[in-house]
Design a protein around this motif. Structure first.
Motif, mmCIF file in Angstrom:
data_model
loop_
_atom_site.group_PDB
_atom_site.id
_atom_site.type_symbol
_atom_site.label_atom_id
_atom_site.label_comp_id
_atom_site.label_asym_id
_atom_site.label_seq_id
_atom_site.Cartn_x
_atom_site.Cartn_y
_atom_site.Cartn_z
ATOM 1 N N SER A 237 0.841 -1.190 0.000
ATOM 2 C CA SER A 237 0.000 0.000 0.000
ATOM 3 C C SER A 237 0.879 1.245 0.000
ATOM 4 C CB SER A 237 -0.907 -0.010 1.234
ATOM 5 O OG SER A 237 -1.687 1.151 1.288
ATOM 6 N N GLY A 238 0.569 2.181 -0.897
ATOM 7 C CA GLY A 238 1.352 3.408 -0.982
ATOM 8 C C GLY A 238 2.602 3.301 -1.828
ATOM 9 N N SER A 239 2.801 2.168 -2.499
ATOM 10 C CA SER A 239 4.017 1.973 -3.300
ATOM 11 C C SER A 239 3.970 2.681 -4.643
ATOM 12 C CB SER A 239 4.265 0.475 -3.527
ATOM 13 O OG SER A 239 3.226 -0.091 -4.316
ATOM 14 N N GLY A 240 2.793 3.174 -5.050
ATOM 15 C CA GLY A 240 2.677 3.856 -6.339
ATOM 16 C C GLY A 240 2.032 3.029 -7.425
ATOM 17 N N LYS A 241 1.450 1.873 -7.061
ATOM 18 C CA LYS A 241 0.856 0.986 -8.060
ATOM 19 C C LYS A 241 -0.265 1.677 -8.836
ATOM 20 C CE LYS A 241 -0.642 -2.181 -5.224
ATOM 21 N NZ LYS A 241 -0.421 -1.459 -3.950
ATOM 22 N N THR A 242 -1.210 2.263 -8.105
ATOM 23 C CA THR A 242 -2.338 2.904 -8.763
ATOM 24 C C THR A 242 -1.884 4.137 -9.537
ATOM 25 O OG1 THR A 242 -3.920 2.075 -7.142
ATOM 26 C CG2 THR A 242 -4.585 4.013 -8.401
ATOM 27 N N THR A 243 -0.918 4.861 -9.013
ATOM 28 C CA THR A 243 -0.366 6.002 -9.747
ATOM 29 C C THR A 243 0.182 5.555 -11.091
ATOM 30 O OG1 THR A 243 0.196 7.219 -7.732
ATOM 31 C CG2 THR A 243 1.418 7.799 -9.719
ATOM 32 N N LEU A 244 0.882 4.434 -11.106
ATOM 33 C CA LEU A 244 1.438 3.918 -12.357
ATOM 34 C C LEU A 244 0.330 3.612 -13.357
ATOM 35 C CD1 LEU A 244 4.201 3.136 -13.589
ATOM 36 C CD2 LEU A 244 3.764 0.806 -12.840
ATOM 37 N N LEU A 245 -0.745 2.976 -12.899
ATOM 38 C CA LEU A 245 -1.861 2.690 -13.785
ATOM 39 C C LEU A 245 -2.495 3.972 -14.321
ATOM 40 C CD1 LEU A 245 -3.889 -0.319 -12.332
ATOM 41 C CD2 LEU A 245 -1.976 -0.315 -13.922
ATOM 42 N N ARG A 246 -2.660 4.964 -13.455
ATOM 43 C CA ARG A 246 -3.292 6.214 -13.867
ATOM 44 C C ARG A 246 -2.445 6.952 -14.910
ATOM 45 N NH1 ARG A 246 -7.505 8.181 -11.077
ATOM 46 N NH2 ARG A 246 -6.871 10.332 -11.480
ATOM 47 N N LEU A 247 -1.138 6.827 -14.797
ATOM 48 C CA LEU A 247 -0.262 7.434 -15.799
ATOM 49 C C LEU A 247 -0.398 6.724 -17.135
ATOM 50 C CD1 LEU A 247 3.000 8.016 -13.703
ATOM 51 C CD2 LEU A 247 1.274 9.704 -14.328
ATOM 52 N N ILE A 248 -0.465 5.402 -17.105
ATOM 53 C CA ILE A 248 -0.613 4.644 -18.348
ATOM 54 C C ILE A 248 -1.950 4.967 -19.009
ATOM 55 C CG2 ILE A 248 -0.810 2.330 -19.346
ATOM 56 C CD1 ILE A 248 1.006 1.355 -17.024
ATOM 57 N N ALA A 249 -3.008 5.048 -18.191
ATOM 58 C CA ALA A 249 -4.347 5.295 -18.720
ATOM 59 C C ALA A 249 -4.539 6.731 -19.193
ATOM 60 C CB ALA A 249 -5.391 4.959 -17.661
ATOM 61 N N GLY A 250 -3.704 7.659 -18.693
ATOM 62 C CA GLY A 250 -3.844 9.045 -19.092
ATOM 63 C C GLY A 250 -4.648 9.894 -18.136
ATOM 64 N N PHE A 251 -5.020 9.343 -16.964
ATOM 65 C CA PHE A 251 -5.730 10.140 -15.969
ATOM 66 C C PHE A 251 -4.788 11.145 -15.295
ATOM 67 C CE2 PHE A 251 -8.293 6.002 -15.401
ATOM 68 C CZ PHE A 251 -9.041 6.293 -16.529
ATOM 69 N N GLU A 252 -3.495 10.850 -15.334
ATOM 70 C CA GLU A 252 -2.457 11.774 -14.895
ATOM 71 C C GLU A 252 -1.320 11.691 -15.906
ATOM 72 O OE1 GLU A 252 -1.149 11.507 -10.817
ATOM 73 O OE2 GLU A 252 -3.007 10.490 -10.216
ATOM 74 N N GLU A 253 -0.407 12.668 -15.852
ATOM 75 C CA GLU A 253 0.761 12.659 -16.719
ATOM 76 C C GLU A 253 2.025 12.581 -15.878
ATOM 77 O OE1 GLU A 253 1.025 12.444 -19.944
ATOM 78 O OE2 GLU A 253 -1.151 12.486 -20.299
ATOM 79 N N PRO A 254 3.056 11.897 -16.375
ATOM 80 C CA PRO A 254 4.311 11.816 -15.623
ATOM 81 C C PRO A 254 5.036 13.158 -15.593
ATOM 82 C CG PRO A 254 4.573 10.821 -17.791
ATOM 83 C CD PRO A 254 3.121 11.149 -17.645
ATOM 84 N N ASP A 255 5.830 13.364 -14.546
ATOM 85 C CA ASP A 255 6.696 14.541 -14.504
ATOM 86 C C ASP A 255 7.848 14.394 -15.486
ATOM 87 O OD1 ASP A 255 5.142 15.597 -12.405
ATOM 88 O OD2 ASP A 255 6.323 14.505 -10.902
ATOM 89 N N HIS A 256 8.331 13.173 -15.621
ATOM 90 C CA HIS A 256 9.422 12.877 -16.547
ATOM 91 C C HIS A 256 9.197 11.483 -17.122
ATOM 92 C CE1 HIS A 256 11.593 16.304 -14.853
ATOM 93 N NE2 HIS A 256 11.372 15.795 -13.650
ATOM 94 N N GLY A 257 9.801 11.231 -18.294
ATOM 95 C CA GLY A 257 9.762 9.909 -18.887
ATOM 96 C C GLY A 257 8.789 9.783 -20.033
ATOM 97 N N GLU A 258 8.753 8.585 -20.619
ATOM 98 C CA GLU A 258 7.940 8.309 -21.797
ATOM 99 C C GLU A 258 7.144 7.023 -21.611
ATOM 100 O OE1 GLU A 258 10.448 8.066 -25.190
ATOM 101 O OE2 GLU A 258 11.246 10.126 -24.982
ATOM 102 N N ILE A 259 5.935 7.007 -22.160
ATOM 103 C CA ILE A 259 5.086 5.823 -22.180
ATOM 104 C C ILE A 259 4.726 5.553 -23.633
ATOM 105 C CG2 ILE A 259 2.952 4.743 -21.349
ATOM 106 C CD1 ILE A 259 2.913 6.829 -19.103
ATOM 107 N N SER A 260 4.916 4.325 -24.086
ATOM 108 C CA SER A 260 4.625 4.008 -25.483
ATOM 109 C C SER A 260 3.974 2.646 -25.610
ATOM 110 C CB SER A 260 5.898 4.060 -26.338
ATOM 111 O OG SER A 260 6.833 3.083 -25.901
ATOM 112 N N ILE A 261 3.188 2.487 -26.661
ATOM 113 C CA ILE A 261 2.628 1.200 -27.049
ATOM 114 C C ILE A 261 3.066 0.932 -28.476
ATOM 115 C CG2 ILE A 261 0.536 -0.140 -27.499
ATOM 116 C CD1 ILE A 261 -0.857 1.323 -25.292
#
Length: 340
Positions: free
Chosen positions: A36-60
């Motif tokens: 809990s609190g490790s950032g799992k849901t944050t990671l999903l939200r970044l992939i889905a586009g509900f949030e954007e990363p401060d740095h880095g790239e996501i690609s499919i």
């Protein structure tokens, strides 16, 4: 293939993700395990586009998707609380995305009905379309949420602790069903969970998220039997991790790990001479049906656990408060960063 490169996300002074590199191969069931609190849901939200990363790239498939609106990413998201519309029927919940999505919405009622029915059949809800979602069970609501996601034919499906709201028996059954559905579709699932049992059961591969980074990603059997970091070992809930200086019989520095079932107990001074030893006080035992856990406290306060399979018991009678030697062969030891 979904690829995350150097993904970071902070909230004020709190770092949720710190340079995450992560790959979800095509046609794979990937489990993402974290506390809990490790950032799992944050990671999903970044992939889905509900949030954007401060740095880095996501690609499919080597095409960047970070910066795109969520509805343009062709990514499905199954929420832990299902997020169904309570005033709509099962069929209308499933059809909602087809009718109202911003990209390529359908207006042909026959096509919508046919695709909705196909999705319901896929998740084992044929004949349930007319029912209200408040009139079906938790497991059935989970399937409705999955059907609503799958009917839009996403390139990857994200599942945020999808079994957390289900009872134990239903959770086990849904594990099998989710894997079977994914195999029939041939798309990748990324399944986030805090349960090591669920992660190992579900994943073709399992990644461990700790301290804002992926600390290990491997097949379930490799991750369980050969954790490469202390964080990965702790997440398996089958390994004792402790400072190597607690061991008698060998100079070991840094954090080490020994599996619960590879440690034995003897009276002080009675351990085999070729074994490594840790002096510890017996605290209490816990009966779990076919197994029993014994809990000990080492000199530095570390809690150590030993599992005994009751069909072949190997531990002596233990007295609470008494000190014992916990011992193990050197080949049961795993050393991590800083060990020499």
């Amino acid at each position: 293939m979904l690829t995350l490169s150097r993904i970071s996300r902070s909230y004020g002074d709190t770092v949720a993700l710190d340079g995450v590199d992560f790959v979800v191969p095509d046609d794979t069931y990937m489990s993402l395990l974290g506390a809990s609190g490790s950032g799992k849901t944050t990671l999903l939200r970044l992939i889905a586009g509900f949030e954007e990363p401060d740095h880095g790239e996501i690609s499919i498939h080597q095409t960047r998707i970070d910066g795109q609106a969520p509805h343009l990413r062709d990514i499905g998201f199954v929420f832990q609380n299902f997020a169904l519309f309570p005033h709509l029927s099962v069929a209308d919940n499933v059809a909602f995305g087809l009718r109202y999505r911003a990209n390529k919405a359908l207006n042909n009622d026959t096509e919508i009905k046919d695709r909705t029915q196909e999705a319901l059949v896929l998740v084992g809800l044929d004949g349930f379309g007319h029912r209200g979602v408040s009139a079906i069970s938790g497991g059935q609501r989970q399937r409705v949420a999955l059907a609503r996601t799958l009917v839009c034919e996403p390139r990857i499906v994200l599942l945020d602790e999808p079994l957390g709201a289900l009872d134990a028996n239903l959770r086990a059954r849904m594990c099998d069903e989710l894997r079977a559905i994914r195999q029939r579709l041939g798309v990748s699932f990324l399944h986030v969970t805090g349960s090591e049992t669920e992660a190992l059961t579900m994943g073709d591969e399992v990644a461990v998220l700790a301290n804002g980074r992926i600390t290990q990603s491997d097949t379930p059997d490799t991750l369980f039997s050969q954790p490469r970091t202390a964080e990965a070992a702790r997440h398996m809930n089958a390994w004792n991790t402790f400072d190597g200086t607690l061991c008698d019989g060998m100079s070991v520095k840094g954090e080490i790990a020994v599996r619960f079932d590879q440690m034995d107990v003897s009276a002080q001074g009675r351990a085999p001479k070729d074994h490594l030893r840790v002096h510890a006080q017996y605290l209490t035992g816990e009966f779990n049906g076919p197994t029993a856990l014994s809990f000990f406290r080492a000199a530095d306060g570390t809690l150590l656990q030993i599992i005994d399979h009751l069909s072949q018991p190997r531990l002596p009678d233990l007295i609470e408060g008494q000190h014992y030697d916990l011992h193990f062969p050197s080949n049961a030891l795993r050393q991590f960063h800083g060990a020499v």
